[in-house]
Design a protein around this motif. Sequence first.
Motif, PDB file in Angstrom:
ATOM      1  N   TYR A  75      99.457 119.045  38.553  1.00 49.07           N
ATOM      2  CA  TYR A  75     100.219 118.959  37.000  1.00 49.07           C
ATOM      3  C   TYR A  75      99.387 119.085  36.267  1.00 49.07           C
ATOM      4  N   PRO A  76      99.223 120.521  36.475  1.00 47.10           N
ATOM      5  CA  PRO A  76      97.395 121.086  35.466  1.00 47.10           C
ATOM      6  C   PRO A  76      98.323 120.694  33.799  1.00 47.10           C
ATOM      7  N   GLY A  77      97.418 120.227  33.510  1.00 45.95           N
ATOM      8  CA  GLY A  77      97.603 120.663  31.949  1.00 45.95           C
ATOM      9  C   GLY A  77      98.438 119.156  31.082  1.00 45.95           C
ATOM     10  N   GLY A  78      98.963 118.759  32.585  1.00 46.24           N
ATOM     11  CA  GLY A  78      99.803 117.688  32.198  1.00 46.24           C
ATOM     12  C   GLY A  78      98.931 116.111  32.086  1.00 46.24           C
ATOM     13  N   LEU A  79      98.162 115.899  32.593  1.00 47.88           N
ATOM     14  CA  LEU A  79      96.870 114.536  32.588  1.00 47.88           C
ATOM     15  C   LEU A  79      95.431 114.268  32.041  1.00 47.88           C
ATOM     16  N   GLN A  80      95.440 113.481  31.466  1.00 44.76           N
ATOM     17  CA  GLN A  80      93.554 113.706  31.187  1.00 44.76           C
ATOM     18  C   GLN A  80      93.401 112.399  32.110  1.00 44.76           C
ATOM     19  N   VAL A  81      91.917 112.580  32.713  1.00 46.52           N
ATOM     20  CA  VAL A  81      91.209 112.199  33.498  1.00 46.52           C
ATOM     21  C   VAL A  81      90.043 111.587  33.051  1.00 46.52           C
ATOM     22  N   GLY A  82      89.709 110.184  32.965  1.00 44.80           N
ATOM     23  CA  GLY A  82      88.093 109.485  33.001  1.00 44.80           C
ATOM     24  C   GLY A  82      88.036 108.892  34.014  1.00 44.80           C
ATOM     25  N   GLY A  83      86.765 108.540  34.448  1.00 48.87           N
ATOM     26  CA  GLY A  83      85.903 107.204  35.117  1.00 48.87           C
ATOM     27  C   GLY A  83      84.456 108.198  35.776  1.00 48.87           C
ATOM     28  N   GLY A  84      83.463 108.217  35.065  1.00 47.74           N
ATOM     29  CA  GLY A  84      82.296 108.388  35.464  1.00 47.74           C
ATOM     30  C   GLY A  84      82.155 110.282  35.125  1.00 47.74           C
ATOM     31  N   VAL A  85      82.550 110.563  33.668  1.00 46.63           N
ATOM     32  CA  VAL A  85      82.580 111.990  33.456  1.00 46.63           C
ATOM     33  C   VAL A  85      81.904 112.480  32.064  1.00 46.63           C
ATOM     34  N   THR A  86      81.090 113.010  32.226  1.00 50.09           N
ATOM     35  CA  THR A  86      79.851 112.757  31.390  1.00 50.09           C
ATOM     36  C   THR A  86      79.713 114.285  30.754  1.00 50.09           C
ATOM     37  N   ALA A  87      78.312 115.153  30.432  1.00 52.15           N
ATOM     38  CA  ALA A  87      79.592 116.836  29.660  1.00 52.15           C
ATOM     39  C   ALA A  87      78.155 117.332  30.386  1.00 52.15           C
ATOM     40  N   ALA A  88      77.735 116.439  31.565  1.00 47.05           N
ATOM     41  CA  ALA A  88      77.837 118.280  32.371  1.00 47.05           C
ATOM     42  C   ALA A  88      78.771 118.464  34.166  1.00 47.05           C
ATOM     43  N   THR A  89      79.800 117.474  33.346  1.00 47.46           N
ATOM     44  CA  THR A  89      80.792 117.435  34.940  1.00 47.46           C
ATOM     45  C   THR A  89      82.058 117.573  33.672  1.00 47.46           C
ATOM     46  N   ALA A  90      81.943 117.588  32.722  1.00 47.96           N
ATOM     47  CA  ALA A  90      83.228 117.324  31.598  1.00 47.96           C
ATOM     48  C   ALA A  90      84.013 118.640  32.027  1.00 47.96           C
ATOM     49  N   ASP A 119      77.138 114.189  20.776  1.00 45.81           N
ATOM     50  CA  ASP A 119      77.306 115.332  19.912  1.00 45.81           C
ATOM     51  C   ASP A 119      77.728 116.859  21.558  1.00 45.81           C
ATOM     52  N   GLU A 120      77.145 116.343  22.368  1.00 42.34           N
ATOM     53  CA  GLU A 120      76.843 116.552  23.689  1.00 42.34           C
ATOM     54  C   GLU A 120      77.837 117.138  24.031  1.00 42.34           C
ATOM     55  N   LEU A 121      79.361 116.183  23.948  1.00 43.16           N
ATOM     56  CA  LEU A 121      80.109 116.440  24.965  1.00 43.16           C
ATOM     57  C   LEU A 121      81.173 116.760  24.345  1.00 43.16           C
ATOM     58  N   VAL A 122      81.234 116.773  22.762  1.00 48.44           N
ATOM     59  CA  VAL A 122      81.605 117.298  22.256  1.00 48.44           C
ATOM     60  C   VAL A 122      81.291 119.053  21.899  1.00 48.44           C
ATOM     61  N   ALA A 123      80.679 119.366  22.485  1.00 54.03           N
ATOM     62  CA  ALA A 123      79.966 121.117  22.794  1.00 54.03           C
ATOM     63  C   ALA A 123      80.248 121.479  24.033  1.00 54.03           C
ATOM     64  N   VAL A 124      80.031 120.652  24.632  1.00 59.65           N
ATOM     65  CA  VAL A 124      80.993 121.404  26.053  1.00 59.65           C
ATOM     66  C   VAL A 124      81.797 121.272  26.522  1.00 59.65           C
ATOM     67  N   ALA A 125      83.178 120.151  25.815  1.00 61.90           N
ATOM     68  CA  ALA A 125      84.534 119.797  25.690  1.00 61.90           C
ATOM     69  C   ALA A 125      85.403 120.336  24.837  1.00 61.90           C
ATOM     70  N   GLY A 126      84.522 120.704  23.183  1.00 62.94           N
ATOM     71  CA  GLY A 126      85.621 120.286  22.286  1.00 62.94           C
ATOM     72  C   GLY A 126      85.961 119.766  22.040  1.00 62.94           C
ATOM     73  N   GLY A 167      86.347 108.930  15.211  1.00 59.17           N
ATOM     74  CA  GLY A 167      88.092 110.226  15.183  1.00 59.17           C
ATOM     75  C   GLY A 167      87.768 111.169  15.326  1.00 59.17           C
ATOM     76  N   SER A 168      86.402 111.362  14.235  1.00 65.10           N
ATOM     77  CA  SER A 168      85.833 113.166  13.823  1.00 65.10           C
ATOM     78  C   SER A 168      85.517 113.718  14.812  1.00 65.10           C
ATOM     79  N   TYR A 169      85.504 112.978  15.897  1.00 67.60           N
ATOM     80  CA  TYR A 169      84.843 113.493  17.407  1.00 67.60           C
ATOM     81  C   TYR A 169      85.284 113.917  18.593  1.00 67.60           C
ATOM     82  N   CYS A 170      86.654 113.517  18.259  1.00 63.08           N
ATOM     83  CA  CYS A 170      87.734 113.452  19.354  1.00 63.08           C
ATOM     84  C   CYS A 170      89.090 113.968  19.298  1.00 63.08           C
ATOM     85  N   ALA A 171      90.200 113.773  20.332  1.00 63.36           N
ATOM     86  CA  ALA A 171      90.970 113.998  19.560  1.00 63.36           C
ATOM     87  C   ALA A 171      92.515 112.886  19.561  1.00 63.36           C
TER      88      ALA A 171
END
Length: 256
Positions: A75-90, A119-126, A167-171
Amino acid sequence: MKFRPCIDLHHGKVKQIVGGTLRDDEGSAPAENFVSDLSAQHYAEMYRRDGLTGGHVIKLGPGNEEAARAALAAYPGGLQVGGGVTAATAAEWLERGASHVIVTSWLFDGPALSRSRLDELVAVAGRERVVLDLSCRKRDGDYFVVTDRWQTFTDLKVDRATLEDLGSYCAEFLVHGVDVEGTRVGIDDALVTLLGDCSPVPVTYAGGAAALADLDRVKALGRGRVDLTIGSALDVFGGDIPYADVLAWQAREDAS
Protein backbone atom coordinates in the motif's frame (compact mmCIF):
# COMPACT_ATOMS: atom_id res chain seq x y z
CA MET A 1 -13.35 12.66 11.02
CA LYS A 2 -11.84 9.37 9.89
CA PHE A 3 -11.32 5.86 11.14
CA ARG A 4 -7.58 5.19 10.92
CA PRO A 5 -6.47 1.58 10.47
CA CYS A 6 -3.39 0.11 12.13
CA ILE A 7 -0.86 -2.69 11.80
CA ASP A 8 1.08 -3.30 15.00
CA LEU A 9 4.11 -5.55 14.58
CA HIS A 10 5.93 -7.53 17.26
CA HIS A 11 8.62 -10.07 16.35
CA GLY A 12 7.45 -9.86 12.74
CA LYS A 13 3.83 -10.78 13.47
CA VAL A 14 0.70 -8.65 13.49
CA LYS A 15 -0.37 -8.39 17.14
CA GLN A 16 -2.50 -6.38 19.51
CA ILE A 17 -0.67 -5.78 22.78
CA VAL A 18 -1.91 -4.27 26.04
CA GLY A 19 -0.31 -0.84 26.28
CA GLY A 20 2.48 -0.45 28.78
CA THR A 21 3.25 -4.20 29.07
CA LEU A 22 5.98 -4.20 26.41
CA ARG A 23 9.42 -4.26 28.03
CA ASP A 24 13.00 -3.98 26.81
CA ASP A 25 13.85 -7.08 28.85
CA GLU A 26 13.82 -10.00 26.40
CA GLY A 27 12.70 -12.33 29.18
CA SER A 28 9.55 -10.34 29.86
CA ALA A 29 6.71 -11.11 27.43
CA PRO A 30 4.02 -8.47 26.84
CA ALA A 31 0.34 -9.15 27.44
CA GLU A 32 -1.11 -10.04 24.06
CA ASN A 33 -4.75 -9.58 23.13
CA PHE A 34 -4.36 -11.07 19.67
CA VAL A 35 -1.76 -12.65 17.40
CA SER A 36 -2.73 -12.91 13.74
CA ASP A 37 -1.98 -15.79 11.40
CA LEU A 38 -2.21 -13.27 8.56
CA SER A 39 0.67 -11.14 7.35
CA ALA A 40 1.18 -7.41 7.57
CA GLN A 41 0.94 -7.40 3.78
CA HIS A 42 -2.53 -8.95 3.99
CA TYR A 43 -3.82 -6.16 6.25
CA ALA A 44 -2.21 -3.47 4.08
CA GLU A 45 -3.86 -4.92 0.98
CA MET A 46 -7.19 -5.01 2.80
CA TYR A 47 -6.93 -1.36 3.82
CA ARG A 48 -5.95 -0.41 0.28
CA ARG A 49 -8.88 -2.36 -1.18
CA ASP A 50 -11.29 -0.64 1.20
CA GLY A 51 -9.96 2.86 0.58
CA LEU A 52 -8.83 3.50 4.15
CA THR A 53 -6.13 6.17 4.37
CA GLY A 54 -3.87 7.61 7.04
CA GLY A 55 -3.28 4.32 8.85
CA HIS A 56 -0.06 3.43 10.59
CA VAL A 57 2.40 0.55 10.82
CA ILE A 58 4.12 0.47 14.22
CA LYS A 59 7.24 -1.65 14.76
CA LEU A 60 7.21 -2.71 18.40
CA GLY A 61 10.86 -3.55 18.93
CA PRO A 62 13.31 -5.49 16.72
CA GLY A 63 12.49 -8.12 14.13
CA ASN A 64 9.82 -6.16 12.28
CA GLU A 65 11.69 -4.55 9.39
CA GLU A 66 10.75 -7.13 6.76
CA ALA A 67 7.06 -7.15 7.70
CA ALA A 68 6.92 -3.35 7.71
CA ARG A 69 8.55 -3.16 4.29
CA ALA A 70 6.06 -5.71 2.92
CA ALA A 71 3.11 -3.69 4.25
CA LEU A 72 4.39 -0.47 2.69
CA ALA A 73 5.02 -2.21 -0.62
CA ALA A 74 1.44 -3.47 -0.62
CA TYR A 75 0.00 0.00 0.00
CA PRO A 76 2.54 2.61 -1.11
CA GLY A 77 1.61 6.08 0.05
CA GLY A 78 -1.27 4.75 2.12
CA LEU A 79 0.40 4.02 5.45
CA GLN A 80 2.60 5.82 7.94
CA VAL A 81 5.44 3.98 9.68
CA GLY A 82 6.84 4.33 13.19
CA GLY A 83 8.87 2.49 15.77
CA GLY A 84 12.55 3.23 16.10
CA VAL A 85 12.54 5.81 13.30
CA THR A 86 15.33 8.42 13.44
CA ALA A 87 16.58 11.18 11.17
CA ALA A 88 19.07 8.64 9.81
CA THR A 89 16.36 6.18 8.74
CA ALA A 90 13.45 8.49 7.90
CA ALA A 91 14.36 9.00 4.26
CA GLU A 92 14.68 5.25 3.69
CA TRP A 93 11.19 4.57 5.03
CA LEU A 94 9.71 7.36 2.92
CA GLU A 95 11.46 5.94 -0.15
CA ARG A 96 10.00 2.52 0.67
CA GLY A 97 6.48 3.92 0.40
CA ALA A 98 5.57 5.36 3.78
CA SER A 99 3.39 8.45 3.47
CA HIS A 100 4.83 9.79 6.76
CA VAL A 101 7.32 8.79 9.40
CA ILE A 102 6.19 8.65 13.03
CA VAL A 103 8.81 9.54 15.63
CA THR A 104 8.93 9.72 19.43
CA SER A 105 11.71 8.24 21.53
CA TRP A 106 14.61 9.35 19.36
CA LEU A 107 13.55 12.98 19.78
CA PHE A 108 14.31 12.88 23.51
CA ASP A 109 17.64 13.30 25.24
CA GLY A 110 16.80 11.69 28.55
CA PRO A 111 13.52 13.22 29.74
CA ALA A 112 13.94 16.41 27.67
CA LEU A 113 12.83 17.03 24.09
CA SER A 114 15.84 17.70 21.85
CA ARG A 115 15.17 20.66 19.56
CA SER A 116 18.28 19.88 17.54
CA ARG A 117 17.02 16.37 16.78
CA LEU A 118 13.59 17.74 15.93
CA ASP A 119 15.14 20.23 13.52
CA GLU A 120 17.27 17.46 12.01
CA LEU A 121 14.25 15.23 11.44
CA VAL A 122 12.26 18.00 9.76
CA ALA A 123 15.24 18.89 7.56
CA VAL A 124 15.48 15.29 6.35
CA ALA A 125 11.82 14.33 6.00
CA GLY A 126 10.06 17.66 5.57
CA ARG A 127 7.42 18.92 7.99
CA GLU A 128 4.62 17.71 5.74
CA ARG A 129 5.77 14.09 6.13
CA VAL A 130 6.46 14.04 9.86
CA VAL A 131 4.05 12.69 12.48
CA LEU A 132 5.00 13.33 16.09
CA ASP A 133 3.91 10.57 18.43
CA LEU A 134 2.83 12.16 21.71
CA SER A 135 1.53 8.99 23.30
CA CYS A 136 1.09 9.74 26.96
CA ARG A 137 0.17 8.65 30.46
CA LYS A 138 -1.36 10.60 33.29
CA ARG A 139 0.77 11.70 36.26
CA ASP A 140 -0.38 14.06 39.01
CA GLY A 141 -3.42 15.03 36.97
CA ASP A 142 -1.56 15.92 33.76
CA TYR A 143 -0.62 13.98 30.63
CA PHE A 144 3.08 13.45 29.91
CA VAL A 145 4.67 11.90 26.82
CA VAL A 146 6.13 8.45 27.49
CA THR A 147 8.98 6.88 25.52
CA ASP A 148 10.96 3.62 25.33
CA ARG A 149 7.94 1.43 24.58
CA TRP A 150 5.83 3.62 26.88
CA GLN A 151 7.94 2.76 29.92
CA THR A 152 9.64 6.10 30.57
CA PHE A 153 8.00 9.39 31.53
CA THR A 154 9.45 12.48 29.88
CA ASP A 155 9.20 16.09 31.01
CA LEU A 156 6.97 16.96 28.04
CA LYS A 157 3.43 17.75 29.13
CA VAL A 158 0.66 17.29 26.57
CA ASP A 159 -1.22 20.56 26.83
CA ARG A 160 -2.23 23.49 24.64
CA ALA A 161 1.22 25.11 24.72
CA THR A 162 2.99 21.92 23.66
CA LEU A 163 0.52 21.10 20.91
CA GLU A 164 0.67 24.61 19.47
CA ASP A 165 4.47 24.62 19.65
CA LEU A 166 5.09 21.21 18.10
CA GLY A 167 2.34 21.63 15.52
CA SER A 168 4.73 23.86 13.58
CA TYR A 169 7.12 20.91 13.17
CA CYS A 170 4.78 18.23 11.85
CA ALA A 171 1.81 17.39 9.66
CA GLU A 172 -0.02 15.37 12.32
CA PHE A 173 0.08 14.01 15.85
CA LEU A 174 -0.46 10.40 16.85
CA VAL A 175 -1.52 10.00 20.48
CA HIS A 176 -2.07 6.70 22.25
CA GLY A 177 -3.86 6.95 25.57
CA VAL A 178 -1.42 4.48 27.07
CA ASP A 179 -3.31 3.96 30.33
CA VAL A 180 -6.23 2.43 28.39
CA GLU A 181 -4.40 1.16 25.28
CA GLY A 182 -5.37 -2.42 24.48
CA THR A 183 -7.82 -2.69 27.38
CA ARG A 184 -11.16 -2.15 25.60
CA VAL A 185 -12.49 -0.23 28.60
CA GLY A 186 -13.50 2.85 26.62
CA ILE A 187 -11.60 5.83 25.33
CA ASP A 188 -9.87 8.42 27.51
CA ASP A 189 -12.53 11.13 27.25
CA ALA A 190 -10.41 13.87 28.82
CA LEU A 191 -7.50 13.26 26.48
CA VAL A 192 -9.67 13.24 23.37
CA THR A 193 -11.32 16.48 24.50
CA LEU A 194 -7.92 18.08 25.08
CA LEU A 195 -6.72 17.09 21.62
CA GLY A 196 -9.86 18.34 19.93
CA ASP A 197 -9.71 21.66 21.76
CA CYS A 198 -6.00 22.35 21.39
CA SER A 199 -4.32 20.61 18.44
CA PRO A 200 -3.55 22.93 15.52
CA VAL A 201 -2.92 19.97 13.16
CA PRO A 202 -4.78 16.73 12.45
CA VAL A 203 -4.48 14.21 15.27
CA THR A 204 -5.19 10.51 15.58
CA TYR A 205 -6.15 9.08 18.96
CA ALA A 206 -5.77 5.40 19.88
CA GLY A 207 -6.60 3.58 23.08
CA GLY A 208 -9.48 1.84 24.79
CA ALA A 209 -12.06 1.79 21.99
CA ALA A 210 -14.64 -0.86 22.85
CA ALA A 211 -17.69 -0.29 20.62
CA LEU A 212 -18.70 1.16 17.28
CA ALA A 213 -20.28 4.06 19.19
CA ASP A 214 -16.79 5.18 20.20
CA LEU A 215 -16.37 6.59 16.69
CA ASP A 216 -19.26 8.97 17.31
CA ARG A 217 -18.01 9.66 20.84
CA VAL A 218 -14.59 10.69 19.59
CA LYS A 219 -16.20 12.77 16.86
CA ALA A 220 -18.24 14.66 19.46
CA LEU A 221 -15.57 15.07 22.13
CA GLY A 222 -12.88 15.88 19.59
CA ARG A 223 -15.15 18.35 17.76
CA GLY A 224 -14.67 16.42 14.52
CA ARG A 225 -10.95 17.17 14.58
CA VAL A 226 -9.70 13.92 16.13
CA ASP A 227 -9.53 10.66 14.17
CA LEU A 228 -9.77 7.27 15.87
CA THR A 229 -7.79 4.05 15.59
CA ILE A 230 -9.49 0.86 16.75
CA GLY A 231 -7.23 -2.11 17.39
CA SER A 232 -8.03 -4.93 19.81
CA ALA A 233 -11.79 -4.33 19.70
CA LEU A 234 -12.01 -4.88 15.92
CA ASP A 235 -13.07 -8.33 14.73
CA VAL A 236 -10.12 -8.57 12.33
CA PHE A 237 -7.97 -8.45 15.48
CA GLY A 238 -10.09 -10.84 17.54
CA GLY A 239 -12.54 -8.26 18.93
CA ASP A 240 -16.29 -7.75 18.72
CA ILE A 241 -16.66 -4.68 16.47
CA PRO A 242 -17.33 -5.80 12.89
CA TYR A 243 -14.81 -4.30 10.49
CA ALA A 244 -17.65 -4.12 7.95
CA ASP A 245 -19.60 -1.86 10.32
CA VAL A 246 -16.63 0.47 10.64
CA LEU A 247 -16.39 0.67 6.85
CA ALA A 248 -20.10 1.49 6.69
CA TRP A 249 -19.65 4.18 9.36
CA GLN A 250 -16.82 5.71 7.35
CA ALA A 251 -18.87 5.66 4.16
CA ARG A 252 -21.67 7.57 5.93
CA GLU A 253 -19.14 10.04 7.30
CA ASP A 254 -17.64 10.60 3.87
CA ALA A 255 -21.07 11.19 2.38
CA SER A 256 -22.19 13.68 5.03
